[in-house]
Design an enzyme around this catalytic site. Structure first.
Site, PDB file in Angstrom:
ATOM      1  N   LYS A   1      42.239  58.932  69.041  1.00  0.00           N
ATOM      2  CA  LYS A   1      41.483  57.797  69.589  1.00  0.00           C
ATOM      3  C   LYS A   1      40.261  57.465  68.736  1.00  0.00           C
ATOM      4  CE  LYS A   1      44.058  59.123  73.049  1.00  0.00           C
ATOM      5  NZ  LYS A   1      45.034  58.553  73.904  1.00  0.00           N
TER       6      LYS A   1
ATOM      7  N   ASP B   1      39.395  70.526  75.986  1.00  0.00           N
ATOM      8  CA  ASP B   1      40.269  69.517  75.407  1.00  0.00           C
ATOM      9  C   ASP B   1      39.368  68.350  75.031  1.00  0.00           C
ATOM     10  OD1 ASP B   1      42.063  67.617  74.736  1.00  0.00           O
ATOM     11  OD2 ASP B   1      43.194  67.642  76.613  1.00  0.00           O
TER      12      ASP B   1
ATOM     13  N   TRP C   1      45.442  65.054  82.642  1.00  0.00           N
ATOM     14  CA  TRP C   1      46.426  64.401  81.769  1.00  0.00           C
ATOM     15  C   TRP C   1      47.791  65.053  82.034  1.00  0.00           C
ATOM     16  CZ3 TRP C   1      47.878  66.222  76.379  1.00  0.00           C
ATOM     17  CH2 TRP C   1      48.650  65.258  75.718  1.00  0.00           C
TER      18      TRP C   1
HETATM   19  C1  LIG Z   1      43.059  64.460  77.856  1.00  0.00           C
HETATM   20  C2  LIG Z   1      43.952  64.346  76.674  1.00  0.00           C
HETATM   21  N1  LIG Z   1      44.186  65.425  75.933  1.00  0.00           N
HETATM   22  C3  LIG Z   1      44.956  65.380  74.853  1.00  0.00           C
HETATM   23  C4  LIG Z   1      45.566  64.218  74.465  1.00  0.00           C
HETATM   24  C5  LIG Z   1      46.395  64.323  73.247  1.00  0.00           C
HETATM   25  O1  LIG Z   1      46.597  63.250  72.494  1.00  0.00           O
HETATM   26  P1  LIG Z   1      47.141  63.383  71.014  1.00  0.00           P
HETATM   27  O2  LIG Z   1      48.165  64.475  71.008  1.00  0.00           O
HETATM   28  O3  LIG Z   1      47.726  62.044  70.753  1.00  0.00           O
HETATM   29  O4  LIG Z   1      45.985  63.699  70.171  1.00  0.00           O
HETATM   30  C6  LIG Z   1      45.375  63.049  75.219  1.00  0.00           C
HETATM   31  C7  LIG Z   1      46.032  61.795  74.884  1.00  0.00           C
HETATM   32  O5  LIG Z   1      46.128  60.857  75.607  1.00  0.00           O
HETATM   33  C8  LIG Z   1      44.527  63.123  76.348  1.00  0.00           C
HETATM   34  O6  LIG Z   1      44.271  62.059  77.104  1.00  0.00           O
END
Ligand SMILES: Cc1ncc(COP(=O)(O)O)c(C=O)c1O
Length: 443
Positions: free
Chosen positions: A289, A253, A172
């Protein structure tokens, strides 16, 4: 007073800095108290930053007037009708919260809502986790997954002897920036094999095997973003043994628990394998999500420690990280999550809605695969149905992506990643036409 000559010299230096910075491709924000001559702002030297590579896709999409445009860039769930979804169970929880006159809007403690923290640790580790029973886990509410990763990164940069974190290649896009700005040195380990469109387990084991002892290793708990490629249980076991034998520190993560397989427990398996061996690890959780709480920014950082005493000292230091950053986290989002997680009926309803989202994504994979086969599109597209979670890493190159955007008004990240959650039965044929045209006309 600065003399005119000195003023000119300083302007030259700051222009040079800007050019250097652009060359390096960074965001290029240069702070300077000196304006270029004739400038009307003390910020006249600030360089325009590029759009975020992921969120910038939506900016471009929004500007496109075409009625057939399709945004497959951002990782947000859409219904069959292409609309954002607020889960029914979230609406119910919100009604309960609104109607509860005893609720107030006071500040939360620095570490957030206690119930939410406890239930979040249970969700990812399992309610019967020995680590929880032994009070070896400290959990702090953070600003969604991103904030949890950042707080964890800041804590490690301050209190851990190894400052290097290994992240998968690719990963990411925000990971590099989050950890670099937290003060860690970011390196990559091999993860994806473009030839097999699967996991490069050999490369992964070699790279982690040669990482200095103690290095931090970022692992996607499930539904790897952007590749959709996860290790099998056997491969996870190999990775775990290597990480433990080399005394590396795993940092999970977990942004997609429940989204990959439709099962909350199934998608937590990798994390539980590592916690089950009694070792230490970090886990960043996001409810963006799996509960559709994107904009509420709800997440948690759990640190599984060797003993209850260490866990409580770690927590005391996490407070010192959080307090000057944002003081304390918001109250509404975690209250929704806690309301759902502690009520058996709401929890069951959530798992059904979650499964329905996961299943719709799996159906979209099948439909896209079938549509490409029906068109006789050159290439092996079986990775579309093999990959897991929200994204398909199509294997389309940047030129083909640009072609699809220009000719078909389909928006995605330049690495060829598409969000399956943004597709519907109605839009699959349009996407399949575009992919077919791209691979048959653009090399
Ligand atoms: C792999 C991964 N980690 C972390 C996040 C963090 O998302 P958020 O800060 O919206 O919870 C995302 C969001 O797309 C992600 O794909």
């Amino acid at each position: 007073m600065i003399s005119e000559a000195a003023d000119r010299r300083l302007n030259t230096i700051s222009r040079h800095l800007i050019v250097t910075n652009e060359d390096e491709g960074s965001n290029g924000v240069i702070s300077s108290s000196i304006t270029s001559s004739g400038g009307d702002s003390v910020f006249a030297n600030v360089v325009r930053a590029p759009e975020d590579p992921i969120l910038g896709v939506t900016v471009a999409y929004n500007k496109d007037p075409s009625p057939v445009k399709l945004n497959l860039g951002v990782g947000a769930y859409r219904t069959e009708e292409g609309k954002p979804l607020v889960l029914n169970v979230v609406r119910k929880a919100e009604m309960l919260l609104v109607n509860d006159r005893s609720r107030v809007k006071e500040y939360l403690p620095i570490v957030g809502l206690a119930d939410f923290n406890k239930l979040s640790a249970q969700l990812i580790l399992g309610a019967d986790s020995p680590a929880i029973r032994d009070n070896r886990v400290t959990t702090v509410q953070c600003l969604s997954g991103t904030g949890s990763l950042r707080v964890g990164g800041e804590f490690l940069a301050k209190h851990y002897y190894q400052r290097t974190i290994y992240i998968p290649n690719p990963t990411w896009g925000n990971h590099t920036k989050i950890f670099a700005l937290a003060g860690l040195s970011v390196k990559t380990y091999r993860y994806y094999d473009p030839v097999t469109r699967g996991l490069n387990i050999q490369g992964l084991l070699e790279d982690l095997g040669s990482a200095p002892s103690g290095s931090i290793v970022l692992l996607h708990a499930c539904a790897h973003n952007p590749t959709g490629v996860d290790p099998t249980v056997e491969q996870w076991e190999q990775i775990r043994r290597l990480i433990r034998s080399k005394k590396l520190l795993p940092f999970f993560d977990s942004a997609y628990q429940g989204f990959a397989s439709g099962s909350l427990d199934g998608d937590a398996q990798s994390v539980r394998m590592f916690v089950g061996d009694g070792g230490e690890c970090f886990i960043a959780q996001s409810y963006a999500k799996n509960m559709g709480l994107y904009g509420e920014r709800v997440g948690a950082l759990s640190i599984v420690c060797g003993s209850a005493d260490v866990a409580s000292r770690v927590e005391s230091q996490l407070k010192l990280v959080i307090r000057p950053m944002y003081s304390n986290p918001p109250i509404h989002g975690p209250s929704i999550v806690a309301t759902i997680l502690k009520d058996r009926n709401l929890y069951n309803e959530w798992t059904l809605e979650l499964k329905a989202m996961a299943d719709r994504i799996i159906t979209m994979r099948k439909q896209l695969f079938d549509a490409l086969r029906a068109r006789g599109t050159p290439g092996d597209w079986s990775h579309i149905i093999k990959q897991i979670g929200m994204f398909t890493f199509t294997g389309l190159n940047t030129k083909q992506v640009n072609f699809m955007t220009k000719e078909y008004h389909i928006y995605m990240t330049s690495d060829g990643r598409i969000s399956m959650a943004g597709l519907s039965s109605r839009t699959v044929p349009h996407l399949a036409d575009a992919i077919h045209a791209a691979v048959t006309t653009v090399v």
